[in-house]
Scaffold this motif. Structure first.
Motif, mmCIF file in Angstrom:
data_model
loop_
_atom_site.group_PDB
_atom_site.id
_atom_site.type_symbol
_atom_site.label_atom_id
_atom_site.label_comp_id
_atom_site.label_asym_id
_atom_site.label_seq_id
_atom_site.Cartn_x
_atom_site.Cartn_y
_atom_site.Cartn_z
ATOM 1 N N GLY A 15 0.683 -1.264 -0.013
ATOM 2 C CA GLY A 15 0.062 -0.114 -0.166
ATOM 3 C C GLY A 15 0.793 1.100 -0.028
ATOM 4 O O GLY A 15 2.215 1.213 0.022
ATOM 5 N N ALA A 16 0.252 2.319 0.140
ATOM 6 C CA ALA A 16 0.811 3.701 0.144
ATOM 7 C C ALA A 16 1.898 3.735 1.208
ATOM 8 O O ALA A 16 2.915 4.285 0.972
ATOM 9 C CB ALA A 16 -0.202 4.775 0.104
ATOM 10 N N ASP A 17 1.444 3.263 2.340
ATOM 11 C CA ASP A 17 2.634 3.239 3.330
ATOM 12 C C ASP A 17 3.698 2.651 3.187
ATOM 13 O O ASP A 17 4.940 2.735 3.847
ATOM 14 C CB ASP A 17 1.937 2.822 4.807
ATOM 15 C CG ASP A 17 0.929 3.619 5.174
ATOM 16 O OD1 ASP A 17 0.689 4.836 4.602
ATOM 17 O OD2 ASP A 17 0.021 3.240 6.015
ATOM 18 N N ASP A 18 4.014 1.528 2.193
ATOM 19 C CA ASP A 18 5.055 0.826 1.928
ATOM 20 C C ASP A 18 5.744 1.405 0.698
ATOM 21 O O ASP A 18 6.948 0.847 0.484
ATOM 22 C CB ASP A 18 4.771 -0.528 1.410
ATOM 23 C CG ASP A 18 4.185 -1.521 2.717
ATOM 24 O OD1 ASP A 18 4.805 -1.310 3.642
ATOM 25 O OD2 ASP A 18 3.039 -2.055 2.335
ATOM 26 N N ILE A 19 5.806 2.607 0.370
ATOM 27 C CA ILE A 19 6.287 3.398 -0.689
ATOM 28 C C ILE A 19 7.116 4.534 -0.092
ATOM 29 O O ILE A 19 6.699 5.278 0.640
ATOM 30 C CB ILE A 19 5.307 3.870 -1.623
ATOM 31 C CG1 ILE A 19 4.643 2.908 -2.446
ATOM 32 C CG2 ILE A 19 6.174 4.905 -2.837
ATOM 33 C CD1 ILE A 19 3.578 3.250 -3.381
ATOM 34 N N SER A 20 8.305 4.405 -0.078
ATOM 35 C CA SER A 20 9.400 5.193 0.458
ATOM 36 C C SER A 20 10.546 5.208 -0.065
ATOM 37 O O SER A 20 11.175 4.287 -0.806
ATOM 38 C CB SER A 20 9.269 4.753 2.130
ATOM 39 O OG SER A 20 9.939 3.605 2.074
ATOM 40 N N LEU A 21 11.295 6.395 0.280
ATOM 41 C CA LEU A 21 12.753 6.443 -0.092
ATOM 42 C C LEU A 21 13.713 5.993 0.769
ATOM 43 O O LEU A 21 13.370 6.344 2.038
ATOM 44 C CB LEU A 21 13.150 8.070 -0.647
ATOM 45 C CG LEU A 21 12.223 8.661 -1.693
ATOM 46 C CD1 LEU A 21 12.393 9.991 -1.723
ATOM 47 C CD2 LEU A 21 12.398 7.982 -3.013
ATOM 48 N N GLY A 22 14.965 5.421 0.625
ATOM 49 C CA GLY A 22 15.925 5.229 1.478
ATOM 50 C C GLY A 22 16.817 6.470 1.729
ATOM 51 O O GLY A 22 16.559 7.494 1.048
ATOM 52 N N GLY A 23 17.796 6.222 2.485
ATOM 53 C CA GLY A 23 18.687 7.378 2.544
ATOM 54 C C GLY A 23 19.772 7.115 1.402
ATOM 55 O O GLY A 23 19.673 6.323 0.589
ATOM 56 N N LEU A 24 20.442 8.583 1.271
ATOM 57 C CA LEU A 24 21.413 8.700 0.066
ATOM 58 C C LEU A 24 22.966 8.314 0.480
ATOM 59 O O LEU A 24 23.680 8.325 -0.427
ATOM 60 C CB LEU A 24 21.106 10.049 -0.538
ATOM 61 C CG LEU A 24 19.917 10.154 -1.275
ATOM 62 C CD1 LEU A 24 19.580 11.643 -1.584
ATOM 63 C CD2 LEU A 24 19.803 9.508 -2.600
ATOM 64 N N ASP A 25 22.853 7.789 1.486
ATOM 65 C CA ASP A 25 24.331 7.726 2.125
ATOM 66 C C ASP A 25 25.018 6.414 1.384
ATOM 67 O O ASP A 25 26.342 6.309 1.381
ATOM 68 C CB ASP A 25 24.395 7.107 3.618
ATOM 69 C CG ASP A 25 23.706 8.235 4.586
ATOM 70 O OD1 ASP A 25 23.594 9.379 3.889
ATOM 71 O OD2 ASP A 25 23.208 7.943 5.724
#
Length: 211
Positions: A15-25
């Motif tokens: 769902g929408a809650d599972d769509i996210s960005l990780g860190g850029l490190d």
């Protein structure tokens, strides 16, 4: 219009809650030469398969035709451009643009403002060798950041005039940033592929005045 997607077992959003960005490190830079470089971060966008389905379904894609020698031909991909200030077709793309602008603020010294979307429906769709040299990219160092969703396709790079090819498979939320003199001194392409079983959408973030 939605192309078949060869999904990733590691990218199943519920769902929408599972769509996210990780860190850029975890970004890793490769110096290409002549002032050009690329940064690559696999799997930056979590839930990328769901984002692919949304974009393929909801974006008002445009098919274009272009003059090729003495005849008009179909452009072998679908396109949509979002200018500065236009609402992007998914909230996570706004988040991605803001995160990239913040991460590269010291190096780029300006934000990413536009988003160009390309829909490669299957392995027959492609883009030939080119650099993003319309506008300031023809004379200034700049950056183009690309987030890919859908089935991985190879992005290939080579020096202008030919030379050794650098190949990066991109899909399922992978990020690549082309920087420095890359648009002037190198070319990039998405070749046709007999292996690609599904569609891929690339989202290209650019600063103002770069196309």
């Amino acid at each position: 219009m939605v192309g078949m997607l060869q999904g990733s077992l590691f990218d199943q959003a519920e769902g929408a809650d599972d769509i996210s960005l990780g860190g850029l490190d975890g970004m890793r830079r490769t110096v290409l030469g002549d002032g050009a470089w690329i940064d690559v971060l696999p799997g930056w966008l979590r839930g990328a398969d769901e984002v692919y389905e949304r974009l393929a379904r909801d974006v008002p894609w445009k098919a274009e035709r272009r003059q090729m020698y003495e005849r008009m031909v179909d452009v072998p991909r679908l396109l949509k451009f979002y200018g500065a200030g236009e609402r992007l077709p998914d909230p996570v793309l706004d988040e991605a643009r803001d995160a990239l602008s913040a991460y590269y603020a010291e190096e780029l010294r300006e934000p990413f403002t536009t988003a160009g979307l390309c829909y490669y429906r299957d392995g027959r769709d492609s883009v030939a060798w080119h650099g993003d040299r319309i506008g300031r990219g023809a004379r200034e160092d700049t950056m183009v950041a690309i987030v890919s969703v859908g089935t991985p396709r190879d992005l290939v790079l080579r020096p202008v005039g030919g030379g050794p090819v650098v190949r990066r498979p991109l899909g399922h939320g992978d990020l690549i940033v082309m920087g420095g003199s890359c648009q002037r001194t190198w070319e990039h392409a998405i070749p046709k592929s007999a292996r690609a079983a599904g569609g891929r959408i690339s989202v290209q973030f650019r600063p103002h005045g770069v196309r």
